[in-house]
Enzyme design. Structure first.
Site, PDB file in Angstrom:
ATOM      1  N   GLU A   1      23.120  94.594  55.269  1.00 56.12           N
ATOM      2  CA  GLU A   1      22.963  94.536  53.731  1.00 56.12           C
ATOM      3  C   GLU A   1      23.266  96.026  53.178  1.00 56.12           C
ATOM      4  O   GLU A   1      22.160  96.777  53.867  1.00 56.12           O
ATOM      5  CB  GLU A   1      21.608  93.880  53.735  1.00 56.12           C
ATOM      6  CG  GLU A   1      21.105  94.063  52.088  1.00 56.12           C
ATOM      7  CD  GLU A   1      21.905  93.512  51.176  1.00 56.12           C
ATOM      8  OE1 GLU A   1      22.280  92.262  51.248  1.00 56.12           O
ATOM      9  OE2 GLU A   1      22.377  94.239  50.179  1.00 56.12           O
TER      10      GLU A   1
ATOM     11  N   ARG B   1      30.597  78.539  23.423  1.00 55.76           N
ATOM     12  CA  ARG B   1      31.809  77.968  23.124  1.00 55.76           C
ATOM     13  C   ARG B   1      31.450  76.273  22.983  1.00 55.76           C
ATOM     14  O   ARG B   1      32.407  75.770  21.883  1.00 55.76           O
ATOM     15  CB  ARG B   1      32.893  77.964  24.156  1.00 55.76           C
ATOM     16  CG  ARG B   1      32.544  77.295  25.567  1.00 55.76           C
ATOM     17  CD  ARG B   1      33.607  77.745  26.603  1.00 55.76           C
ATOM     18  NE  ARG B   1      33.157  77.178  27.917  1.00 55.76           N
ATOM     19  CZ  ARG B   1      34.055  77.313  28.896  1.00 55.76           C
ATOM     20  NH1 ARG B   1      34.966  77.923  28.809  1.00 55.76           N
ATOM     21  NH2 ARG B   1      33.587  76.784  29.975  1.00 55.76           N
TER      22      ARG B   1
ATOM     23  N   TYR C   1      21.596  78.799  32.082  1.00 51.21           N
ATOM     24  CA  TYR C   1      20.336  79.448  32.560  1.00 51.21           C
ATOM     25  C   TYR C   1      20.116  80.875  31.926  1.00 51.21           C
ATOM     26  O   TYR C   1      18.962  81.142  31.333  1.00 51.21           O
ATOM     27  CB  TYR C   1      20.137  79.375  33.960  1.00 51.21           C
ATOM     28  CG  TYR C   1      19.995  78.308  34.671  1.00 51.21           C
ATOM     29  CD1 TYR C   1      18.650  77.700  35.123  1.00 51.21           C
ATOM     30  CD2 TYR C   1      21.124  77.464  34.916  1.00 51.21           C
ATOM     31  CE1 TYR C   1      18.838  76.412  35.692  1.00 51.21           C
ATOM     32  CE2 TYR C   1      20.843  76.335  35.912  1.00 51.21           C
ATOM     33  CZ  TYR C   1      19.711  75.707  36.168  1.00 51.21           C
ATOM     34  OH  TYR C   1      19.407  74.658  36.921  1.00 51.21           O
TER      35      TYR C   1
ATOM     36  N   GLU D   1      -0.039  63.426  32.565  1.00 53.93           N
ATOM     37  CA  GLU D   1      -0.293  62.082  32.770  1.00 53.93           C
ATOM     38  C   GLU D   1       0.523  61.226  31.781  1.00 53.93           C
ATOM     39  O   GLU D   1       0.732  59.978  32.238  1.00 53.93           O
ATOM     40  CB  GLU D   1      -1.899  62.117  32.024  1.00 53.93           C
ATOM     41  CG  GLU D   1      -1.915  62.276  30.562  1.00 53.93           C
ATOM     42  CD  GLU D   1      -3.427  62.151  30.182  1.00 53.93           C
ATOM     43  OE1 GLU D   1      -3.974  60.954  30.716  1.00 53.93           O
ATOM     44  OE2 GLU D   1      -3.964  62.982  29.597  1.00 53.93           O
TER      45      GLU D   1
ATOM     46  N   HIS E   1      -6.318  63.143  33.654  1.00 56.73           N
ATOM     47  CA  HIS E   1      -6.764  63.452  32.378  1.00 56.73           C
ATOM     48  C   HIS E   1      -7.738  64.346  32.124  1.00 56.73           C
ATOM     49  O   HIS E   1      -8.713  64.740  32.864  1.00 56.73           O
ATOM     50  CB  HIS E   1      -7.388  62.214  31.686  1.00 56.73           C
ATOM     51  CG  HIS E   1      -7.686  62.248  30.186  1.00 56.73           C
ATOM     52  ND1 HIS E   1      -6.608  62.165  29.339  1.00 56.73           N
ATOM     53  CD2 HIS E   1      -8.676  62.227  29.559  1.00 56.73           C
ATOM     54  CE1 HIS E   1      -6.999  62.232  28.189  1.00 56.73           C
ATOM     55  NE2 HIS E   1      -8.339  62.208  28.136  1.00 56.73           N
TER      56      HIS E   1
ATOM     57  N   ALA F   1      29.430  94.964  55.889  1.00 60.86           N
ATOM     58  CA  ALA F   1      30.111  94.506  57.278  1.00 60.86           C
ATOM     59  C   ALA F   1      31.465  93.722  56.684  1.00 60.86           C
ATOM     60  O   ALA F   1      31.402  92.994  55.900  1.00 60.86           O
ATOM     61  CB  ALA F   1      29.238  93.787  57.843  1.00 60.86           C
TER      62      ALA F   1
ATOM     63  N   LYS G   1      13.018  88.186  36.743  1.00 59.43           N
ATOM     64  CA  LYS G   1      13.252  87.230  35.658  1.00 59.43           C
ATOM     65  C   LYS G   1      11.822  86.459  35.336  1.00 59.43           C
ATOM     66  O   LYS G   1      11.181  86.433  33.955  1.00 59.43           O
ATOM     67  CB  LYS G   1      14.148  85.946  35.656  1.00 59.43           C
ATOM     68  CG  LYS G   1      14.306  85.065  34.677  1.00 59.43           C
ATOM     69  CD  LYS G   1      13.418  83.976  34.648  1.00 59.43           C
ATOM     70  CE  LYS G   1      13.677  82.962  35.857  1.00 59.43           C
ATOM     71  NZ  LYS G   1      14.852  82.414  36.253  1.00 59.43           N
TER      72      LYS G   1
ATOM     73  N   THR H   1      18.367  79.385  44.425  1.00 56.44           N
ATOM     74  CA  THR H   1      17.655  79.924  45.620  1.00 56.44           C
ATOM     75  C   THR H   1      17.205  79.064  46.855  1.00 56.44           C
ATOM     76  O   THR H   1      17.614  79.224  48.035  1.00 56.44           O
ATOM     77  CB  THR H   1      16.599  81.019  45.435  1.00 56.44           C
ATOM     78  OG1 THR H   1      17.342  81.896  44.366  1.00 56.44           O
ATOM     79  CG2 THR H   1      15.872  81.718  46.504  1.00 56.44           C
TER      80      THR H   1
ATOM     81  N   CYS I   1      15.605  85.814  39.946  1.00 58.32           N
ATOM     82  CA  CYS I   1      14.546  84.501  39.764  1.00 58.32           C
ATOM     83  C   CYS I   1      13.305  85.387  39.592  1.00 58.32           C
ATOM     84  O   CYS I   1      12.300  85.316  38.699  1.00 58.32           O
ATOM     85  CB  CYS I   1      14.270  83.876  41.155  1.00 58.32           C
ATOM     86  SG  CYS I   1      15.892  83.296  41.935  1.00 58.32           S
TER      87      CYS I   1
ATOM     88  N   ALA J   1      14.195  74.219  37.628  1.00 59.67           N
ATOM     89  CA  ALA J   1      13.508  74.520  36.347  1.00 59.67           C
ATOM     90  C   ALA J   1      14.521  75.589  35.635  1.00 59.67           C
ATOM     91  O   ALA J   1      14.891  76.298  36.145  1.00 59.67           O
ATOM     92  CB  ALA J   1      12.441  74.856  36.562  1.00 59.67           C
TER      93      ALA J   1
ATOM     94  N   GLU K   1      17.281  81.782  29.229  1.00 57.95           N
ATOM     95  CA  GLU K   1      16.136  82.453  29.713  1.00 57.95           C
ATOM     96  C   GLU K   1      15.887  83.765  29.030  1.00 57.95           C
ATOM     97  O   GLU K   1      14.758  84.295  28.489  1.00 57.95           O
ATOM     98  CB  GLU K   1      16.104  82.439  31.141  1.00 57.95           C
ATOM     99  CG  GLU K   1      16.024  81.102  31.891  1.00 57.95           C
ATOM    100  CD  GLU K   1      15.818  81.075  33.310  1.00 57.95           C
ATOM    101  OE1 GLU K   1      15.696  79.992  33.827  1.00 57.95           O
ATOM    102  OE2 GLU K   1      16.245  82.248  34.015  1.00 57.95           O
TER     103      GLU K   1
ATOM    104  N   SER L   1      18.509  85.374  49.991  1.00 54.23           N
ATOM    105  CA  SER L   1      17.454  84.498  50.362  1.00 54.23           C
ATOM    106  C   SER L   1      18.154  83.502  51.456  1.00 54.23           C
ATOM    107  O   SER L   1      17.746  83.227  52.661  1.00 54.23           O
ATOM    108  CB  SER L   1      17.317  83.604  49.364  1.00 54.23           C
ATOM    109  OG  SER L   1      16.946  84.223  48.251  1.00 54.23           O
ATOM    110  N   GLY L   2      19.535  83.297  51.438  1.00 52.64           N
ATOM    111  CA  GLY L   2      20.119  82.348  52.561  1.00 52.64           C
ATOM    112  C   GLY L   2      20.086  83.080  53.841  1.00 52.64           C
ATOM    113  O   GLY L   2      19.999  82.609  54.966  1.00 52.64           O
TER     114      GLY L   2
ATOM    115  N   THR M   1      20.126  88.745  45.408  1.00 48.02           N
ATOM    116  CA  THR M   1      20.032  88.563  43.957  1.00 48.02           C
ATOM    117  C   THR M   1      18.595  87.977  43.249  1.00 48.02           C
ATOM    118  O   THR M   1      17.993  88.414  42.361  1.00 48.02           O
ATOM    119  CB  THR M   1      21.202  87.476  43.295  1.00 48.02           C
ATOM    120  OG1 THR M   1      22.354  88.037  43.698  1.00 48.02           O
ATOM    121  CG2 THR M   1      21.034  87.233  41.610  1.00 48.02           C
ATOM    122  N   CYS M   2      18.044  86.884  44.096  1.00 48.60           N
ATOM    123  CA  CYS M   2      16.721  86.305  43.761  1.00 48.60           C
ATOM    124  C   CYS M   2      15.818  87.282  43.459  1.00 48.60           C
ATOM    125  O   CYS M   2      15.045  87.204  42.786  1.00 48.60           O
ATOM    126  CB  CYS M   2      16.465  85.171  44.560  1.00 48.60           C
ATOM    127  SG  CYS M   2      14.883  84.373  44.063  1.00 48.60           S
TER     128      CYS M   2
END
Ligand code: NDP
Length: 462
Positions: A37, A202, A181, A444, A439, A117, A53, A314, A50, A344, A185, A17-18, A44-45
């Protein structure tokens, strides 16, 4: 082996991502950019984090929907789940996304090298085929890798989040080690897909660092969903057994399981990329030391994302990559601030959170006001589901500023995104109160909590 030397303005190591964001934005600013790459584009994401998942989270929640549908008049007969079909559907989606990443880079004019690389010096990298490339700037965006802790006999029999998505069979019995996480998850996912799930950790409570009510509320609801929680417990060893694996825990329990998932955190991926030779300093945790502009201790070498271990999320890596490209090639020096980043946890129910938890605020502020509510959402009252939604607003009593908001319940992740805007803008509790409710929604409640639940004054400040 060729001695050909190419030259670029920015060489990015790692197509996650970065790295991809930095490459694309830099190319948009007119820089000559290349990315190396070895595996698939996306990091990973997209490949093993993510995105798959969340697909599995969706898959798992149908179990609740089928059960709750009865309360609304439906008769649901024999829903059956097929693991290989889910794995295949996930695979199709990540192939699609990975291709989009590659084509966006291509369209932006970024050269892609399907290769590792290695940094040879402050301005040079070498690829697997021996090709050398001169780079005015090098960006290390290699991410992180799972780290299995503690080191115990038989650890090689365990899996990490890298492998769990593609298991040939749905594990009937799963043991997860850790209570962050990843462990939680996957516990939420697999218990709904039909596995017997145990989580051993632990600490005293799950999700260290999160608000106490969120931790307790989620622990209760994980147990209600059938997850067995084992606090104050570590893994002692794993051995093969006729029917799978035998996992020994430090409390003396021996569990027969099909898989042991190690979810004890990740470490920065800095091995074998030539950082030491180039003189790049690492921190004690093994991450690349960088300043607010993501510059390492070598002026031409930069790093973004998990390899810097600042905030391993991410969107943070993406922002760091984007800011770096703007700084280097867009004429806009952009430091990255990691304040009030909403996040989240995609358990079921999920947690959406931004800013300080109650405990943290009480440590940092002189006066803390708490507004808290816990209720059964409308859908549950009809379906008979026992889950409760918990919401908490943490306010700096001196200024009335909202310094943290925490939600446990359906849609909490979606709420967190907007709550992040409010906390960043410095919204006060009075701003929340002045906002008209939508509502009927769960959200709310966030603007209708009028009565303070508690006020804490810090004593003996000095
Ligand atoms: P976390 O850091 O969230 O949790 C690690 C867990 O492992 C904690 O329970 C920790 O316990 C435990 N642990 C650490 N060291 C040991 C040890 N020596 N022995 C026993 N237990 C240990 O890591 P995860 O692996 O869950 O996730 C990795 C990263 O991925 C996270 O940083 C997170 O930011 C990111 N992620 C984000 C997601 C999201 O945004 N929804 C989803 C998945 C991952 P203790 O608390 O006691 O230290």
């Amino acid at each position: 082996m060729t001695a050909e030397v190419e030259a670029v303005d920015l060489f990015v190591i790692g197509g996650g991502s970065g790295g991809v964001r930095a490459a694309r934005i830099a190319a948009g600013h007119g820089a000559r950019v290349a990315v190396a790459e070895k595996f698939r584009m996306g990091g990973t994401c997209v490949i093993r984090g993510c995105v798959p998942k969340k697909i599995y989270v969706y898959a798992s929640r149908f179990a609740d929907e089928f059960a709750e549908a009865e309360g609304f008049g439906w008769t649901v007969t024999k829903p059956a789940f097929d693991w290989p079909r889910l794995v295949a559907a996930k695979e199709r989606e990540i192939i699609r996304l990975s291709a989009i990443y590659a084509s966006n880079l291509d369209k932006a004019g970024v050269a892609i090298h399907q290769s590792r690389a290695v940094i040879e010096g402050p301005n040079r990298v070498v690829l697997d085929d021996g090709r050398r490339i001169d780079a005015k700037n090098i960006l290390v965006a290699t991410g992180g890798v799972p780290e299995h802790r503690p080191v115990v006999p038989g650890l090689d029999l365990a899996i990490s989040s890298n492998e769990i998505f593609d298991l040939p069979r749905l594990p009937k019995r799963l043991l997860a080690i850790g209570a962050g996480y990843v462990a939680l998850e996957f516990a939420s996912i697999f218990v709904r897909l039909g596995s017997a799930v145990t989580v051993a950790y632990r600490g005293e409570q799950i999700l260290r660092g999160f608000d106490g009510d969120m931790r307790e509320g989620l622990a209760t609801q994980l147990q209600e969903a059938g997850v067995v929680l084992k606090p104050n417990t570590s893994l002692a060893g794993i051995e093969r057994a006729e029917d799978g694996l035998r996992a020994s825990l430090t409390d003396g329990t021996v569990l027969s399981v099909d898989q042991v998932l190690m979810a004890t955190g990740r470490r920065p991926a800095t091995d074998g990329i030539g950082l030491e030779r180039a003189g790049v300093e690492l921190d004690r945790d093994g991450s690349i030391k960088v300043d607010a502009f993501s510059r390492s201790t070598v002026p031409s070498i930069f790093a973004v994302g998990d390899v810097t271990n600042r905030l391993n999320l991410t969107p943070v890596a993406i922002r760091e990559g984007h800011a770096l490209a703007d700084t280097l090639f867009g004429g806009k020096p952009m430091p990255v601030h990691h304040h009030a980043v909403a996040t989240a946890v995609f358990t079921t129910p999920e947690i959406g959170t931004v800013g300080m938890g109650e405990e943290e605020a009480r440590n940092c502020l002189d006066m803390v006001d708490i507004y808290k509510t816990s209720f059964r959402p409308m859908k549950s009252t009809v379906s008979g589901h026992t889950g409760r939604t918990i919401m908490k607003i943490v306010v700096d009593g001196a200024s009335d500023r909202v310094v943290g908001v925490h939600v446990l319940g359906e849609g909490a992740g979606e709420m967190a995104q907007l709550l992040g805007v409010l906390v960043r803008m410095g919204a006060t509790k009075a701003d929340f109160d002045a906002t008209m409710a939508v509502h009927p929604t769960a959200a709310e409640e966030l603007v209708t909590m009028r009565t303070r639940t508690a006020r804490y004054l810090r004593e003996n400040r000095h």
